[in-house]
Each structure stands twice: as C-alpha cells, then as structure tokens.
Design an enzyme around this catalytic site. Structure first.
Site, PDB file in Angstrom:
ATOM      1  N   GLU A   1       0.847  -1.192   0.000  1.00 20.25           N
ATOM      2  CA  GLU A   1       0.000   0.000   0.000  1.00 20.25           C
ATOM      3  C   GLU A   1       0.883   1.242   0.000  1.00 20.25           C
ATOM      4  OE1 GLU A   1      -2.975   2.123   3.265  1.00 20.25           O
ATOM      5  OE2 GLU A   1      -1.787   0.357   3.783  1.00 20.25           O
TER       6      GLU A   1
ATOM      7  N   LEU B   1       1.608   4.868   1.157  1.00 23.30           N
ATOM      8  CA  LEU B   1       1.238   5.748   2.254  1.00 23.30           C
ATOM      9  C   LEU B   1       1.619   7.188   1.925  1.00 23.30           C
ATOM     10  CD1 LEU B   1       2.608   3.563   5.191  1.00 23.30           C
ATOM     11  CD2 LEU B   1       0.236   3.696   4.393  1.00 23.30           C
TER      12      LEU B   1
ATOM     13  N   ASP C   1      13.491  -3.741  13.891  1.00 24.71           N
ATOM     14  CA  ASP C   1      14.352  -2.745  13.241  1.00 24.71           C
ATOM     15  C   ASP C   1      13.681  -1.381  13.359  1.00 24.71           C
ATOM     16  OD1 ASP C   1      16.473  -1.659  11.823  1.00 24.71           O
ATOM     17  OD2 ASP C   1      15.661  -2.169   9.860  1.00 24.71           O
TER      18      ASP C   1
END
Length: 266
Positions: free
Chosen positions: A50, A52, A174
């Site tokens: 997706e 953003l 991370d």
C-alpha cells in the site's frame, strides 16, 4: 477508487521474510496493535505494498502509537528469536541455517532471551565488525563480556506488564525512526525484521536515532503496559545490536559507540 500501491524488488527470500513480518505484526491489529503497511501482493522478488502519504508528526499520534505498540508486543511469539510464520523454515532469525527437521545440525532454539540476544544478534555482527577493523580487539572483549553474562542469563529482565516475564514479545526488530511512517491518521510500521524478542529492544532503537515525540510514545506505552523497573538503565544493552550492525556496515564512529554501550552495561 483503485488502491494506490508501490513495489520494491528484493532477493526472493528477503521479500518473503518482509511480507511475513508485516502480516505477523498486522495480525495484532485485531487486539489494538499498531497500524502496519498492507501487503498487497508478493510475486517472487516483487513485494507490492500500500502506498502511504507522509504527514507531519503529531504528539497525539505519538501517544496513540505508544499504546498500540504495547499491544503489538503483547501479542507475543512462541519462542525467542522466532521468525514470523510464513518465513522459509520458520527458524530463528539471524541463524546461519534455519532450525528445521531437515537441518538437524542447525542451532537449537535459544533457552532464554539473553542467549538469543548474544548468540544471534550480537556475536555475528561483532565478528564482522572486528574483521573490518571497526571494533578493536580490546573493544571486542568488552562486548564479549556482556555476551557471556547474557548467555548465562545474568542480564535477563522482565517484559512490560502485559507480557509474562519470560515470554517473547512480538517485536518489529528494526524500529528506528525511519521505519515509523507518520500519516494523517497516525503512525504506521514499515520495513520490519520481526521476531520473538524483548519489547525494550524496539523502544531502545526508537531512542537511538531520535523519533519525534518519543516521550509521548513512551507515555502512551506505559499507560497500557508499564515497563519493568530499571528499563532506562538497560537502553544501552538494547542498543548494542543496532550499533554493532552499523559498525559492521559503516565502521568508524559506530564501533566506538558499540564499545561504549557495552561498557555501560557492566
């Protein structure tokens, strides 16, 4: 309106691992966990996500992100170092060979957090950092002293309140500031190295590279799942892994910082 997407091409195993990590983290959203970028498709080396839209950081979004991250961590994992379901072999993250029935010589699952952290997160990167002269032999001994204590279990410490003391958290793995995407509706997690680990590791990494409104994130987290006493004193310990990774990759200053962090732990 068609969904807006973007793609990145990775080595096939890396694409698979990232997709599995995103889906595993996203599974915690049903219990109020942090928002995660949606995996639209995985096509061999091509990972479709997706798209953003970035927005300016907001303190209210930071506080809500802290609450949500606590719930993601509380979703837990089966074992220390557990790779996300769907990862090839479902082994221990960072293992040279995955622990599967077809690889009987592969490492056993770690017995506790300290053993996992030392064996799979610190020592491999320390060896590489020493090999490129980023960490001196004397500095390496300081890190090795910490690793010995970790393997013995002497540096184990409780998880935040929503987790049992010795239960692995579901961590991003991370979580530096660049992997928190600020959008109009709140913070979204991207680019994980997800595994079963210690919740304080994610929070320490947010502090290492300076997430905006970090104090609001921590306040929101503590509202939902208070951290164990002394967590501030353990930030150096949890920052040791990313510092060694950076010493391995970039050398110089990061090696000095890794050694300083190790010495602050003992």
């Amino acid at each position: 309106m068609p969904r807006r997407t973007w793609s990145k091409v990775l080595p096939p195993e890396a694409a698979e691992r990232e997709a599995a990590g995103l889906r595993w983290l996203a599974a915690a959203q049903g219990s109020g966990g942090a928002a995660v970028v949606t995996v639209v498709a995985l096509e061999g080396p091509r990972l479709v996500l997706e798209r953003l839209t970035r927005a300016h950081p907001q303190p209210l979004h930071a506080r809500e992100f802290g609450r949500a991250l606590a719930r993601t961590h509380a979703a837990g994992a089966l074992t220390w170092g557990m790779a996300p379901p769907g990862t090839r072999g479902d082994g221990v993250i960072g293992a040279a060979r995955l622990a599967t029935p077809t690889h009987p010589e592969a490492p056993d699952a770690p017995r506790h957090w300290g053993e996992f952290y030392a064996t799979y997160r610190l020592l491999p990167h320390l060896r590489n950092a020493v090999g490129r002269d980023s960490v001196s032999p004397q500095g390496a001994r300081a890190v090795e002293e910490v690793c010995a204590l970790l393997v013995d279990g002497a540096m184990n410490h409780p998880q935040p309140q929503l987790l049992e003391p010795d239960t692995p958290a579901r961590v991003h793995g991370d979580l530096w500031s660049g992997n928190v995407m600020w959008t109009e509706t709140g913070c979204v997690l991207i680019d994980p190295a997800a595994h079963g680990g210690h919740a304080e590791t994610d929070l320490a990494m947010l502090a290492l590279f300076g997430l905006p409104y970090l104090q609001d994130v921590l306040a929101g987290y503590q509202e939902v799942s208070p951290l164990a006493p002394g967590w501030q004193d353990r930030v150096h310990l949890h920052q040791l892994h990313p510092l060694l990774v950076h010493a391995e990759l970039f050398g110089g200053w990061y090696g000095d910082q890794a050694v300083a962090a190790a010495r602050a732990c003992t």
